[in-house]
Design an enzyme around this catalytic site. Structure first.
Site, mmCIF file in Angstrom:
data_model
loop_
_atom_site.group_PDB
_atom_site.id
_atom_site.type_symbol
_atom_site.label_atom_id
_atom_site.label_comp_id
_atom_site.label_asym_id
_atom_site.label_seq_id
_atom_site.Cartn_x
_atom_site.Cartn_y
_atom_site.Cartn_z
ATOM 1 N N LYS A 115 30.250 37.563 37.235
ATOM 2 C CA LYS A 115 30.569 36.388 38.055
ATOM 3 C C LYS A 115 29.492 35.316 37.974
ATOM 4 C CE LYS A 115 33.499 38.796 41.286
ATOM 5 N NZ LYS A 115 33.934 39.035 42.644
ATOM 6 N N GLU A 199 26.548 33.185 47.883
ATOM 7 C CA GLU A 199 27.345 31.964 47.968
ATOM 8 C C GLU A 199 27.422 31.541 49.423
ATOM 9 O OE1 GLU A 199 31.297 32.668 46.491
ATOM 10 O OE2 GLU A 199 30.710 32.401 44.403
ATOM 11 N N ARG A 291 43.015 39.308 32.783
ATOM 12 C CA ARG A 291 43.958 40.441 32.658
ATOM 13 C C ARG A 291 45.221 40.088 33.434
ATOM 14 N NH1 ARG A 291 43.622 42.082 38.024
ATOM 15 N NH2 ARG A 291 41.576 41.868 38.952
HETATM 16 P P1 ADP Z 1 42.654 40.766 42.377
HETATM 17 O O1 ADP Z 1 42.329 41.240 43.755
HETATM 18 O O2 ADP Z 1 41.490 40.253 41.624
HETATM 19 O O3 ADP Z 1 43.876 39.940 42.283
HETATM 20 P P2 ADP Z 1 44.289 42.853 41.659
HETATM 21 O O4 ADP Z 1 44.761 43.007 43.026
HETATM 22 O O5 ADP Z 1 45.190 42.378 40.574
HETATM 23 O O6 ADP Z 1 43.004 41.990 41.591
HETATM 24 O O7 ADP Z 1 43.534 44.168 41.221
HETATM 25 C C1 ADP Z 1 44.124 45.111 40.462
HETATM 26 C C2 ADP Z 1 43.465 46.434 40.646
HETATM 27 O O8 ADP Z 1 42.251 46.474 39.916
HETATM 28 C C3 ADP Z 1 43.122 46.783 42.061
HETATM 29 O O9 ADP Z 1 43.421 48.133 42.246
HETATM 30 C C4 ADP Z 1 41.638 46.537 42.152
HETATM 31 O O10 ADP Z 1 41.074 47.377 43.106
HETATM 32 C C5 ADP Z 1 41.197 46.901 40.744
HETATM 33 N N1 ADP Z 1 40.016 46.188 40.278
HETATM 34 C C6 ADP Z 1 39.925 44.895 39.976
HETATM 35 N N2 ADP Z 1 38.692 44.583 39.544
HETATM 36 C C7 ADP Z 1 37.980 45.719 39.574
HETATM 37 C C8 ADP Z 1 36.635 46.060 39.235
HETATM 38 N N3 ADP Z 1 35.770 45.170 38.762
HETATM 39 N N4 ADP Z 1 36.242 47.343 39.410
HETATM 40 C C9 ADP Z 1 37.107 48.238 39.871
HETATM 41 N N5 ADP Z 1 38.372 47.988 40.186
HETATM 42 C C10 ADP Z 1 38.818 46.747 40.049
HETATM 43 P P1 ADP Z 2 36.930 40.088 43.968
HETATM 44 O O1 ADP Z 2 36.316 40.084 42.611
HETATM 45 O O2 ADP Z 2 36.630 41.299 44.735
HETATM 46 O O3 ADP Z 2 38.357 39.686 43.917
HETATM 47 P P2 ADP Z 2 36.372 37.367 44.847
HETATM 48 O O4 ADP Z 2 35.103 36.659 44.548
HETATM 49 O O5 ADP Z 2 37.550 36.978 44.069
HETATM 50 O O6 ADP Z 2 36.133 38.927 44.742
HETATM 51 O O7 ADP Z 2 36.665 37.191 46.389
HETATM 52 C C1 ADP Z 2 37.659 37.901 47.062
HETATM 53 C C2 ADP Z 2 38.004 37.214 48.363
HETATM 54 O O8 ADP Z 2 36.858 37.115 49.205
HETATM 55 C C3 ADP Z 2 38.499 35.786 48.219
HETATM 56 O O9 ADP Z 2 39.878 35.721 47.958
HETATM 57 C C4 ADP Z 2 38.139 35.197 49.561
HETATM 58 O O10 ADP Z 2 39.073 35.542 50.560
HETATM 59 C C5 ADP Z 2 36.831 35.882 49.878
HETATM 60 N N1 ADP Z 2 35.687 35.079 49.412
HETATM 61 C C6 ADP Z 2 35.043 35.196 48.229
HETATM 62 N N2 ADP Z 2 34.027 34.307 48.139
HETATM 63 C C7 ADP Z 2 34.014 33.618 49.289
HETATM 64 C C8 ADP Z 2 33.204 32.568 49.818
HETATM 65 N N3 ADP Z 2 32.179 32.059 49.156
HETATM 66 N N4 ADP Z 2 33.516 32.092 51.049
HETATM 67 C C9 ADP Z 2 34.553 32.592 51.760
HETATM 68 N N5 ADP Z 2 35.328 33.592 51.332
HETATM 69 C C10 ADP Z 2 35.089 34.101 50.107
#
Ligand code: ADP
Ligand code: ADP
Ligand code: MG
Length: 472
Positions: A115, A199, A291
């Site tokens: 990230k 962040e 993906r």
């Molecule tokens: P997102 O929340 O980013 O939209 P999805 O809901 O499509 O992702 O996630 C798909 C699946 O992959 C979920 O079961 C989530 O827990 C898993 N997953 C996504 N990124 C990771 C990661 N970096 N490590 C482990 N599991 C992950």
């Molecule tokens: P992941 O890889 O687990 O999907 P993300 O960075 O995509 O993590 O963040 C997942 C969720 O967390 C976002 O959809 C949002 O709801 C919250 N989030 C992430 N970053 C921030 C931020 N800087 N401020 C507020 N909420 C955040």
């Protein structure tokens, strides 16, 4: 075109890939752990191979999977989501074995799986990012300096994080210290990389993400956006397309930003650029998922594009056959994640035998599921049992149809999110489109529901009561 694809995943996404392959006339090979031997996808694939050891390791064993693919003469591997989907080493292994990885290049995966690197790239191409540390925060002192400059609350994130894990919101120096120490330990254990960054915590944003398709000639289009603001613990529960609040101008601008980022990452195949959109209409890039995503279904319903088939075409080296101006967004789609978990107990996972199952149907209703009567939900995997995706011409129609479908849905034996989702469809703020990522925290009333009692349950309960009364 490929003749045989090995599906390196399980559950509903394995089934989704098999369906796409069938329509394209491509044979499929499934892999399964012992605990998935009764999975529908295992039966529907043309071939299926047991991989071990244990319930999880076989799905993560890159070497074993590539060896298997070679042995059975598969020409390509689809990784689905989770497991090996974002693993650059796996993609490299496939490449070296002469098997096409249905996804982006190892180089893109490496870049986008981090990230911090993805943020850097966004800054370089002029896409706004959430104010944050320049690169990783290597010490608690560095973190505190940043937080005091930018102001609390801030979010501590793992560079390699995903799936809503490794995220912490903190509101003071003390909390930050604790969160960074625990976060680094957890990230190391979960992702094999303890690197963190910080962040600014954006208050009350919408989660808006753009679905991209990019071919190997560098041609990139977007299929519009999804609003995934209905989340619990930073994990999506309901996804909507298109967003109710994006203006056409903002859609075009954010779409362009997403495309420029994908180009800069030399990205191809299907991927998603995630943004936060704050209450003042400012947007910030947060990450890219290189993906297929769980919620791709809502985009398919409003665009009539089969995204999984597009992935396969692109991987086979075919150019995209339609342009940006040919993408039309029709109506509204809502996806509900039917999870085996108990919302009334902190969304605790539930496992066990499904004693009754009847999925909804009718116009505009799509089910991507893996459950049938007598199926045993294994405790080893994420809790997703089925995805209910509903399409309507208007938002109002989509909500009413989703509500009706949830009411029709019978899935007993395990706790599910169905009654909770039903309550959301009845809730006035949701129906009026008034929600952001804080929605579930602000609506404690959603948690007070009675499990739906089916008529036949009532009959059983009544006869038991009568029998007890009569002393039988
Ligand atoms: P997102 O929340 O980013 O939209 P999805 O809901 O499509 O992702 O996630 C798909 C699946 O992959 C979920 O079961 C989530 O827990 C898993 N997953 C996504 N990124 C990771 C990661 N970096 N490590 C482990 N599991 C992950
Ligand atoms: P992941 O890889 O687990 O999907 P993300 O960075 O995509 O993590 O963040 C997942 C969720 O967390 C976002 O959809 C949002 O709801 C919250 N989030 C992430 N970053 C921030 C931020 N800087 N401020 C507020 N909420 C955040
Ligand atoms: Mg995310």
């Amino acid at each position: 075109m490929f003749r045989k694809i090995l599906v390196a995943n399980r559950g509903e996404i394995a089934m989704r890939i098999i369906r796409a392959c069938r329509e394209l006339g491509i044979a499929t090979a499934a892999i399964y752990a012992e605990s998935d031997a009764t999975g529908i996808y295992v039966k529907k694939a043309n071939e299926a191979y047991l991989v071990g050891p244990g319930p999880v390791k076989g799905y993560l064993d890159a070497q074993q999977i590539v060896r298997l693919a070679k042995r059975i003469h598969a020409d390509a591997i689809h990784p689905g989501y989770g497991f090996l989907a974002e693993n650059a080493q796996f993609a490299t292994l496939c490449e070296e074995a002469g098997i096409t990885f249905i996804g982006p290049s190892p180089h893109s995966l490496e870049l986008l799986g981090d990230k911090v690197k993805a943020r850097e790239l966004a800054k370089q191409v002029g896409v706004p990012v959430v104010p944050g540390t320049d690169g990783p925060a290597s010490s608690v002192e560095e973190g505190i300096t940043f937080a005091q400059r930018i102001g609390y609350p801030v979010m501590v994130k793992a560079s390699a994080g995903g799936g809503g894990r490794g995220l912490r919101v903190v509101r003071s120096d003390d909390e930050l210290k604790e969160a960074m120490e625990a976060g680094a330990r957890e990230a190391l254990a979960a992702f094999g990389n303890g690197e963190l960054f910080l962040e600014k915590y954006v208050e009350r944003p919408h989660h808006i993400e753009f679905q991209l398709l990019a071919d190997k000639n560098g041609y990139v289009i977007h299929l519009g956006e999804r609003d995934c603001s209905i989340q619990r613990r930073h994990q999506k529960l309901i996804e909507i397309a298109p967003s109710l609040i994006l203006t056409p101008r903002l859609r075009a601008e954010m779409g362009e930003a997403a495309i420029s980022l994908a180009r800069a990452a030399q990205f191809y195949n299907a991927g998603t650029i995630e943004f936060l959109l704050d209450p003042d209409g400012r947007y910030y890039f947060i990450e890219m998922n290189p993906r297929i995503q769980v919620e791709h279904t809502v985009t398919e319903q409003i665009t009539a594009v089969d995204i999984v088939q597009s992935q396969i075409w692109i991987a086979a080296g075919r150019p995209l056959v339609f342009g940006q101006h040919e993408v039309n967004l029709q109506g509204y789609a809502i996806q509900c994640r039917i999870n085996a978990e108990d919302p009334q107990n902190g969304f605790r996972p539930s496992s066990g035998k499904v004693t009754a199952y009847l999925s909804p149907g009718g116009v505009g209703v799509r089910i991507d599921g893996l459950v049938y009567k007598d199926y045993t939900v294994p405790p080893y995997y994420d809790a997703l049992l089925a995805k209910l995706t509903v399409h309507g011409r208007t938002w109002d129609e989509a909500v009413r149809r989703t509500h009706r479908s949830l009411e029709e849905f019978v899935l007993r034996g395990v706790k599910t999110t169905i009654p909770f989702l039903t309550k959301i469809m009845e809730e006035p703020d949701f129906r009026a489109g008034r929600f952001d990522t804080s929605y579930l925290e602000g609506h404690s009333d959603l948690y007070t529901y009675e499990e739906m009692v089916e008529p036949e349950d009532l009959v059983v309960a009544l006869s038991a009561a009568i029998a007890a009364y009569e002393g039988l």
